[in-house]
Design a protein around this motif. Sequence first.
Motif, PDB file in Angstrom:
ATOM      1  N   MET A 235       0.835  -1.203   0.000  1.00 60.21           N
ATOM      2  CA  MET A 235       0.000   0.000   0.000  1.00 60.21           C
ATOM      3  C   MET A 235       0.876   1.261   0.000  1.00 60.21           C
ATOM      4  O   MET A 235       0.642   2.198  -0.769  1.00 60.21           O
ATOM      5  N   GLU A 236       1.884   1.269   0.848  1.00 51.43           N
ATOM      6  CA  GLU A 236       2.748   2.435   0.960  1.00 51.43           C
ATOM      7  C   GLU A 236       3.612   2.609  -0.282  1.00 51.43           C
ATOM      8  O   GLU A 236       3.830   3.739  -0.743  1.00 51.43           O
ATOM      9  N   LEU A 237       4.115   1.517  -0.831  1.00 56.04           N
ATOM     10  CA  LEU A 237       4.929   1.617  -2.039  1.00 56.04           C
ATOM     11  C   LEU A 237       4.101   2.102  -3.224  1.00 56.04           C
ATOM     12  O   LEU A 237       4.597   2.831  -4.086  1.00 56.04           O
TER      13      LEU A 237
ATOM     14  N   ALA B  63       3.023   9.187  -6.015  1.00 51.17           N
ATOM     15  CA  ALA B  63       3.717  10.463  -5.822  1.00 51.17           C
ATOM     16  C   ALA B  63       4.666  10.725  -6.992  1.00 51.17           C
ATOM     17  O   ALA B  63       4.822  11.868  -7.439  1.00 51.17           O
ATOM     18  N   GLY B  64       5.302   9.660  -7.484  1.00 49.88           N
ATOM     19  CA  GLY B  64       6.160   9.802  -8.658  1.00 49.88           C
ATOM     20  C   GLY B  64       5.379  10.208  -9.901  1.00 49.88           C
ATOM     21  O   GLY B  64       5.833  11.042 -10.701  1.00 49.88           O
TER      22      GLY B  64
ATOM     23  N   THR C 116      16.124  11.103  -2.035  1.00 49.48           N
ATOM     24  CA  THR C 116      16.777  11.092  -0.726  1.00 49.48           C
ATOM     25  C   THR C 116      15.751  10.982   0.385  1.00 49.48           C
ATOM     26  O   THR C 116      15.939  10.231   1.355  1.00 49.48           O
ATOM     27  N   ALA C 117      14.647  11.705   0.244  1.00 51.22           N
ATOM     28  CA  ALA C 117      13.587  11.639   1.252  1.00 51.22           C
ATOM     29  C   ALA C 117      12.974  10.248   1.304  1.00 51.22           C
ATOM     30  O   ALA C 117      12.741   9.696   2.388  1.00 51.22           O
ATOM     31  N   ALA C 118      12.709   9.664   0.142  1.00 48.33           N
ATOM     32  CA  ALA C 118      12.129   8.322   0.094  1.00 48.33           C
ATOM     33  C   ALA C 118      13.072   7.309   0.733  1.00 48.33           C
ATOM     34  O   ALA C 118      12.647   6.418   1.476  1.00 48.33           O
TER      35      ALA C 118
ATOM     36  N   GLN D 254      13.298  -0.060  -1.918  1.00 49.65           N
ATOM     37  CA  GLN D 254      11.967  -0.263  -2.493  1.00 49.65           C
ATOM     38  C   GLN D 254      11.229   1.059  -2.663  1.00 49.65           C
ATOM     39  O   GLN D 254      10.580   1.290  -3.698  1.00 49.65           O
ATOM     40  N   ARG D 255      11.338   1.935  -1.692  1.00 49.66           N
ATOM     41  CA  ARG D 255      10.633   3.215  -1.778  1.00 49.66           C
ATOM     42  C   ARG D 255      11.183   4.053  -2.921  1.00 49.66           C
ATOM     43  O   ARG D 255      10.426   4.683  -3.666  1.00 49.66           O
ATOM     44  N   VAL D 256      12.501   4.049  -3.050  1.00 52.01           N
ATOM     45  CA  VAL D 256      13.120   4.781  -4.157  1.00 52.01           C
ATOM     46  C   VAL D 256      12.695   4.175  -5.490  1.00 52.01           C
ATOM     47  O   VAL D 256      12.334   4.892  -6.433  1.00 52.01           O
ATOM     48  N   ARG D 257      12.719   2.853  -5.577  1.00 50.05           N
ATOM     49  CA  ARG D 257      12.382   2.173  -6.832  1.00 50.05           C
ATOM     50  C   ARG D 257      10.972   2.509  -7.282  1.00 50.05           C
ATOM     51  O   ARG D 257      10.744   2.846  -8.458  1.00 50.05           O
ATOM     52  N   TRP D 258      10.007   2.441  -6.377  1.00 44.41           N
ATOM     53  CA  TRP D 258       8.626   2.650  -6.794  1.00 44.41           C
ATOM     54  C   TRP D 258       8.320   4.117  -7.079  1.00 44.41           C
ATOM     55  O   TRP D 258       7.507   4.427  -7.956  1.00 44.41           O
TER      56      TRP D 258
END
Length: 291
Positions: free
Chosen positions: A204-206, A212-213, A236-238, A266-270
């Motif tokens: 859900m979060e990813l 957001a991207g 950087t924030a992700a 994972q956060r950066v990737r998505w």
Amino acid sequence: MRMDDQRESDNLEDRRGDGGGGGLSFGGGRMGLGTIVIALVASYFLGINPMTVLNMLSGGGMPAIEQSAPRPHPAPANDQMAHFVSRVLASTEDTWTEVFRANGRQYEKPKLVLFTGATPTACGTGQTAMGPFYCPGDHKVYIDLAFYQELKSRFHAPGEFAQAYVIAHEVGHHVQNLLGIADKVHQARQRAGKVEANALSVRMELQADCLAGVWGKRTDTMKGVLEPGDLEAALTAASAIGDDKLQQQAQGRIVPESFTHGTSAQRVRWFKVGFESGDMNQCNTFKAAQL
């Protein structure tokens, strides 16, 4: 980030002069960027029991309480940060209105509530220590702007696009709510065990990161708001708020089965998946074989 000449949203509620607030209607559940910060960080530097907060976020064990919300008032004319987030909110409105229209849907604009300390929400009492969050019960995003100082000093993620990413991520949860994704995940989590429920939260979060991207890409395409270094600031924030990094900071070890937001990678990737494609249909983390 070039936002000074962009319009501001009419959906900003400034409650910062209300001195905090009580609670109402517990049990609606919260989602958001600050969830993992509460559970893993607040326990040791703010004295908050993380299990209590997690219980509130999952909608368990809390009595129903109702209280009227404070009366909102406009942000002061000289409050640059408030006007910046209002412009960011307006950009999410423009982006998602267009995306929904292209898919034969009508976008319902959420409100963004600025508060200090605590404020009542349809999901219970929102507190600064929780970080920014979205409440599906009232379709509002809540943020204490002090979080941005925390983002800069504690998580080493400065920059306006990093700040905008925070808002866009929470609006991503609103998009999930409008599309019915949030309800399906909530129901599935109630039927699942703890580890499986956490895994659903991660997806859900990813997905919200990916959305957001999408916002970032489409907003820049429409309005040319990004400057050199902006994308790196968001990444950087992700990365700074990945579960693995936060757990290592908070407790000196990593417990993957307790992840609720995903690793830094994972956060950066998505986020990059959404940003590079500009297509929300590429954000189906629930069908992804590998996150």
